[in-house]
Design a protein around this motif. Structure first.
Motif, PDB file in Angstrom:
ATOM      1  N   ALA A  64       0.847  -1.203   0.000  1.00 36.82           N
ATOM      2  CA  ALA A  64       0.000   0.000   0.000  1.00 36.82           C
ATOM      3  C   ALA A  64       0.882   1.253   0.000  1.00 36.82           C
ATOM      4  O   ALA A  64       1.601   1.502  -0.963  1.00 36.82           O
ATOM      5  CB  ALA A  64      -0.983  -0.030   1.161  1.00 36.82           C
ATOM      6  N   ALA A  65       0.887   2.032   1.077  1.00 38.50           N
ATOM      7  CA  ALA A  65       1.687   3.262   1.107  1.00 38.50           C
ATOM      8  C   ALA A  65       3.172   2.984   0.909  1.00 38.50           C
ATOM      9  O   ALA A  65       3.878   3.749   0.251  1.00 38.50           O
ATOM     10  CB  ALA A  65       1.470   4.004   2.422  1.00 38.50           C
ATOM     11  N   LEU A  66       3.639   1.881   1.470  1.00 36.37           N
ATOM     12  CA  LEU A  66       5.059   1.537   1.339  1.00 36.37           C
ATOM     13  C   LEU A  66       5.457   1.419  -0.126  1.00 36.37           C
ATOM     14  O   LEU A  66       6.474   1.967  -0.560  1.00 36.37           O
ATOM     15  CB  LEU A  66       5.344   0.219   2.057  1.00 36.37           C
ATOM     16  CG  LEU A  66       6.772  -0.319   1.921  1.00 36.37           C
ATOM     17  CD1 LEU A  66       7.738   0.516   2.739  1.00 36.37           C
ATOM     18  CD2 LEU A  66       6.840  -1.776   2.354  1.00 36.37           C
ATOM     19  N   GLY A  67       4.644   0.708  -0.912  1.00 37.28           N
ATOM     20  CA  GLY A  67       4.967   0.513  -2.322  1.00 37.28           C
ATOM     21  C   GLY A  67       4.996   1.803  -3.111  1.00 37.28           C
ATOM     22  O   GLY A  67       5.746   1.929  -4.080  1.00 37.28           O
ATOM     23  N   HIS A 151       4.100   1.666   9.760  1.00 32.94           N
ATOM     24  CA  HIS A 151       3.024   1.938   8.799  1.00 32.94           C
ATOM     25  C   HIS A 151       2.664   3.420   8.778  1.00 32.94           C
ATOM     26  O   HIS A 151       2.430   3.994   7.709  1.00 32.94           O
ATOM     27  CB  HIS A 151       1.788   1.110   9.141  1.00 32.94           C
ATOM     28  CG  HIS A 151       1.910  -0.331   8.746  1.00 32.94           C
ATOM     29  ND1 HIS A 151       1.729  -0.764   7.447  1.00 32.94           N
ATOM     30  CD2 HIS A 151       2.214  -1.435   9.475  1.00 32.94           C
ATOM     31  CE1 HIS A 151       1.895  -2.079   7.394  1.00 32.94           C
ATOM     32  NE2 HIS A 151       2.205  -2.505   8.615  1.00 32.94           N
ATOM     33  N   LYS A 152       2.635   4.032   9.944  1.00 31.54           N
ATOM     34  CA  LYS A 152       2.318   5.464  10.007  1.00 31.54           C
ATOM     35  C   LYS A 152       3.378   6.280   9.291  1.00 31.54           C
ATOM     36  O   LYS A 152       3.070   7.243   8.577  1.00 31.54           O
ATOM     37  CB  LYS A 152       2.176   5.926  11.461  1.00 31.54           C
ATOM     38  CG  LYS A 152       1.900   7.431  11.577  1.00 31.54           C
ATOM     39  CD  LYS A 152       1.551   7.827  12.985  1.00 31.54           C
ATOM     40  CE  LYS A 152       1.505   9.350  13.129  1.00 31.54           C
ATOM     41  NZ  LYS A 152       0.638  10.004  12.137  1.00 31.54           N
ATOM     42  N   ALA A 153       4.643   5.918   9.463  1.00 31.95           N
ATOM     43  CA  ALA A 153       5.733   6.656   8.816  1.00 31.95           C
ATOM     44  C   ALA A 153       5.596   6.617   7.292  1.00 31.95           C
ATOM     45  O   ALA A 153       5.769   7.634   6.609  1.00 31.95           O
ATOM     46  CB  ALA A 153       7.080   6.082   9.246  1.00 31.95           C
ATOM     47  N   GLN A 154       5.284   5.442   6.746  1.00 35.98           N
ATOM     48  CA  GLN A 154       5.142   5.327   5.293  1.00 35.98           C
ATOM     49  C   GLN A 154       3.875   6.011   4.803  1.00 35.98           C
ATOM     50  O   GLN A 154       3.879   6.657   3.743  1.00 35.98           O
ATOM     51  CB  GLN A 154       5.132   3.843   4.890  1.00 35.98           C
ATOM     52  CG  GLN A 154       6.432   3.115   5.170  1.00 35.98           C
ATOM     53  CD  GLN A 154       7.630   3.752   4.493  1.00 35.98           C
ATOM     54  OE1 GLN A 154       7.551   4.205   3.361  1.00 35.98           O
ATOM     55  NE2 GLN A 154       8.763   3.768   5.196  1.00 35.98           N
ATOM     56  N   ALA A 155       2.780   5.902   5.556  1.00 34.18           N
ATOM     57  CA  ALA A 155       1.537   6.575   5.165  1.00 34.18           C
ATOM     58  C   ALA A 155       1.699   8.089   5.218  1.00 34.18           C
ATOM     59  O   ALA A 155       1.208   8.808   4.333  1.00 34.18           O
ATOM     60  CB  ALA A 155       0.390   6.124   6.067  1.00 34.18           C
ATOM     61  N   ASP A 156       2.396   8.587   6.240  1.00 36.34           N
ATOM     62  CA  ASP A 156       2.656  10.033   6.327  1.00 36.34           C
ATOM     63  C   ASP A 156       3.523  10.498   5.160  1.00 36.34           C
ATOM     64  O   ASP A 156       3.302  11.576   4.583  1.00 36.34           O
ATOM     65  CB  ASP A 156       3.352  10.371   7.648  1.00 36.34           C
ATOM     66  CG  ASP A 156       2.426  10.265   8.849  1.00 36.34           C
ATOM     67  OD1 ASP A 156       1.199  10.159   8.656  1.00 36.34           O
ATOM     68  OD2 ASP A 156       2.935  10.281   9.989  1.00 36.34           O
ATOM     69  N   LYS A 157       4.519   9.690   4.812  1.00 37.51           N
ATOM     70  CA  LYS A 157       5.397  10.021   3.693  1.00 37.51           C
ATOM     71  C   LYS A 157       4.606  10.088   2.387  1.00 37.51           C
ATOM     72  O   LYS A 157       4.771  11.019   1.587  1.00 37.51           O
ATOM     73  CB  LYS A 157       6.515   8.980   3.585  1.00 37.51           C
ATOM     74  CG  LYS A 157       7.539   9.258   2.489  1.00 37.51           C
ATOM     75  CD  LYS A 157       8.628   8.190   2.519  1.00 37.51           C
ATOM     76  CE  LYS A 157       9.656   8.388   1.412  1.00 37.51           C
ATOM     77  NZ  LYS A 157      10.693   7.332   1.435  1.00 37.51           N
ATOM     78  N   LEU A 158       3.716   9.109   2.186  1.00 38.16           N
ATOM     79  CA  LEU A 158       2.918   9.114   0.968  1.00 38.16           C
ATOM     80  C   LEU A 158       1.947  10.291   0.953  1.00 38.16           C
ATOM     81  O   LEU A 158       1.704  10.884  -0.099  1.00 38.16           O
ATOM     82  CB  LEU A 158       2.151   7.798   0.819  1.00 38.16           C
ATOM     83  CG  LEU A 158       1.290   7.702  -0.449  1.00 38.16           C
ATOM     84  CD1 LEU A 158       2.126   7.921  -1.709  1.00 38.16           C
ATOM     85  CD2 LEU A 158       0.577   6.359  -0.508  1.00 38.16           C
TER      86      LEU A 158
END
Length: 203
Positions: A64-67, A151-158
C-alpha cells in the motif's frame, strides 16, 4: 469538572461521515490497499455496507503506502541483496511511485469528482518484511507499537507526496488487521465475518 475526551474516530463512523453525491455515477474516493488477498472481500464489504458502492476507484499495490513511497533502488534492501532478475525488464522501467501517481492522475481525469484518497495499510504485511523488516515486528505493548509506527511513517510520507502533486485531495490513513488471524475469503466464516476486520486510524 474534567472535560470528557472525544471517542476516537472508528473506521465505520469515518465511512458514514463521507457524503457522496448519488446524482451521478462517478467515483468520489480513491482507495489504496495492499495486494494481500485476505483483505479484498472484507474491505469491499466495509465500503459497500457504508454506502460507497460504485463511488470509489480501487488501486492495489504491494505494501500500500510503502509501495508508493519507497525509493526502489536496491540501497534500502536488507542484506543479502537479492540476485539480479534473469528476465529483461521492460523499458522504460517505471518507478512504483510513478505508477501510483499516474494512476491518480488518470482517475482524476476520468472522475473529476474524486476528492480524497483513503490509504488502508495492514499488519503482518509481507511487503514490509521484504523491504524493511525481514524478521517481522514484535507484538505491540501498551507503550510501544513498532509495527504501527512503521506503517504510520510510510503513510505520512505518501501523504506528503500526494499533497505535493494534488494539494486539493484529502488523505485518510488507516491500519487494518484480521482478528482472528485465520479469517479470510478462502476460509469458512459467518456472514458477519467483516467484524473480524479491525481498522484503526493512523492520523
Amino acid at each position: 469538572m474534567a472535560k470528557k475526551t472525544a471517542a476516537p474516530l472508528t473506521f465505520e463512523r469515518f465511512l458514514r461521515s463521507i457524503k457522496v453525491d448519488k446524482s451521478h455515477d462517478h467515483a468520489e474516493v480513491l482507495l489504496l490497499t495492499c495486494i494481500d488477498f485476505r483483505f479484498f472481500t472484507l474491505i469491499a464489504k466495509e465500503m459497500d455496507c457504508k454506502g460507497l458502492t460504485g463511488k470509489y476507484d480501487h488501486f492495489i499495490l504491494a505494501g500500500a503506502a510503502l509501495g508508493a513511497a519507497l525509493d526502489f533502488s536496491d540501497a534500502h534492501l536488507p542484506e543479502p541483496k537479492p540476485p539480479e532478475c534473469s528476465c529483461k525488464p521492460l523499458l522504460p522501467r517505471l518507478h512504483w511511485q510513478q505508477v501510483f501517481i499516474e494512476h491518480v492522475q488518470i482517475a482524476l481525469k476520468l472522475h473529476s469528482t474524486i476528492n480524497r484518497i483513503i490509504i488502508i495499510e495492514h499488519r503482518e504485511c509481507g511487503a514490509y518484511k521484504a523491504f524493511l523488516k525481514p524478521e517481522g515486528y514484535p507484538k505491540p505493548t501498551p507503550k510501544k507499537d513498532p509495527e504501527r509506527d512503521a506503517h504510520k511513517a510510510q503513510a505520512d510520507k505518501l501523504e506528503q507526496i500526494i499533497k505535493a502533486h494534488f494539494p486539493s485531495l484529502k488523505v485518510d490513513k488507516w491500519l487494518a488487521q484480521l482478528k482472528p488471524d485465520e479469517v479470510g475469503p478462502l476460509m469458512k466464516h459467518t456472514p458477519d465475518a467483516r467484524d473480524s476486520l479491525l481498522i484503526e486510524s493512523l492520523s
